[in-house]
Motif scaffolding. Structure first.
Motif, PDB file in Angstrom:
ATOM      1  N   ALA A 153       0.863  -1.171   0.000  1.00  0.00           N
ATOM      2  CA  ALA A 153       0.000   0.000   0.000  1.00  0.00           C
ATOM      3  C   ALA A 153       0.898   1.219   0.000  1.00  0.00           C
ATOM      4  O   ALA A 153       1.874   1.289   0.754  1.00  0.00           O
ATOM      5  CB  ALA A 153      -0.908   0.006   1.221  1.00  0.00           C
ATOM      6  N   LEU A 154       0.571   2.192  -0.848  1.00  0.00           N
ATOM      7  CA  LEU A 154       1.415   3.360  -1.012  1.00  0.00           C
ATOM      8  C   LEU A 154       0.550   4.601  -1.073  1.00  0.00           C
ATOM      9  O   LEU A 154      -0.472   4.625  -1.745  1.00  0.00           O
ATOM     10  CB  LEU A 154       2.221   3.241  -2.313  1.00  0.00           C
ATOM     11  N   LYS A 155       0.980   5.626  -0.357  1.00  0.00           N
ATOM     12  CA  LYS A 155       0.334   6.931  -0.429  1.00  0.00           C
ATOM     13  C   LYS A 155       1.429   7.965  -0.570  1.00  0.00           C
ATOM     14  O   LYS A 155       2.333   8.038   0.265  1.00  0.00           O
ATOM     15  CB  LYS A 155      -0.491   7.210   0.825  1.00  0.00           C
ATOM     16  N   GLN A 156       1.351   8.761  -1.636  1.00  0.00           N
ATOM     17  CA  GLN A 156       2.343   9.821  -1.842  1.00  0.00           C
ATOM     18  C   GLN A 156       1.709  11.157  -1.490  1.00  0.00           C
ATOM     19  O   GLN A 156       0.577  11.439  -1.860  1.00  0.00           O
ATOM     20  CB  GLN A 156       2.845   9.847  -3.285  1.00  0.00           C
ATOM     21  N   SER A 157       2.465  11.972  -0.761  1.00  0.00           N
ATOM     22  CA  SER A 157       2.002  13.293  -0.346  1.00  0.00           C
ATOM     23  C   SER A 157       3.015  14.342  -0.762  1.00  0.00           C
ATOM     24  O   SER A 157       4.214  14.077  -0.779  1.00  0.00           O
ATOM     25  CB  SER A 157       1.835  13.344   1.173  1.00  0.00           C
TER      26      SER A 157
END
Length: 171
Positions: A153-157
């Protein structure tokens, strides 16, 4: 009522690595740092490192996970000690963002890009096939790896704005 094994959660800080079995979830937060994620689909084993710099440039007896070349050697040693064949691991690469795009807009070789180049070199050097990557760009990434399934799972901010002395944002 079934006895479900507890999930061990491991959080990697810069310089850390972890290799383990199926009831493990590994998390990390990446900026310009890079993570190599290894997974053996048949054995349900895997690992992740979080390195800050491509190389220390001088060999020492004690390996240090802050450096990409040494982090790969630590992961390889852990995988080898599990009795699995290293060439059977799937590898993915994450991170290497430019954390200061307004301060280094023309810098084509910021540290994140150097880390990405090292990660790609190490994957090729080990004879592994990269099964995916999410690298470069700006900002940070939250990464979660479930060893039991190989799920990522990946979330880029975007990077946080940097305020000057007057409180005015410089981004």
């Amino acid at each position: 009522m079934t006895n479900t094994p507890a999930i061990a959660e491991v959080y990697l800080r810069p310089g850390d690595y972890h290799f383990g079995g199926p009831n493990t979830r590994i998390r990390t937060l990446l900026g310009s740092c890079v993570s190599l994620v290894l997974w053996h689909p048949k054995a349900r084993l895997g690992g992740m490192c979080h390195f800050m710099l491509p190389t220390r440039g001088r060999p020492t007896a004690q390996l240090d996970g802050r450096y990409g070349d040494e982090a790969m050697r630590l992961l390889r040693a852990a995988a080898d000690s599990s009795g699995t064949c290293f060439s059977e691991y799937q590898v993915r690469v994450f991170g290497g963002g430019n954390m200061f795009p307004t301060r280094l807009p023309g810098n084509r070789q910021h540290i994140g890009l150097q880390n990405i180049a090292m990660a790609r070199f190490l994957v090729a050097e080990q004879g592994l096939i990269c099964h995916g990557e999410h690298v470069g760009g700006i900002g940070h990434r939250n990464l979660i790896f479930d060893i039991w399934s190989g799920h990522l799972a990946l979330k880029q901010s975007p990077p946080l704005s940097i305020s000057g002395p007057s409180g005015v944002s410089s981004t």
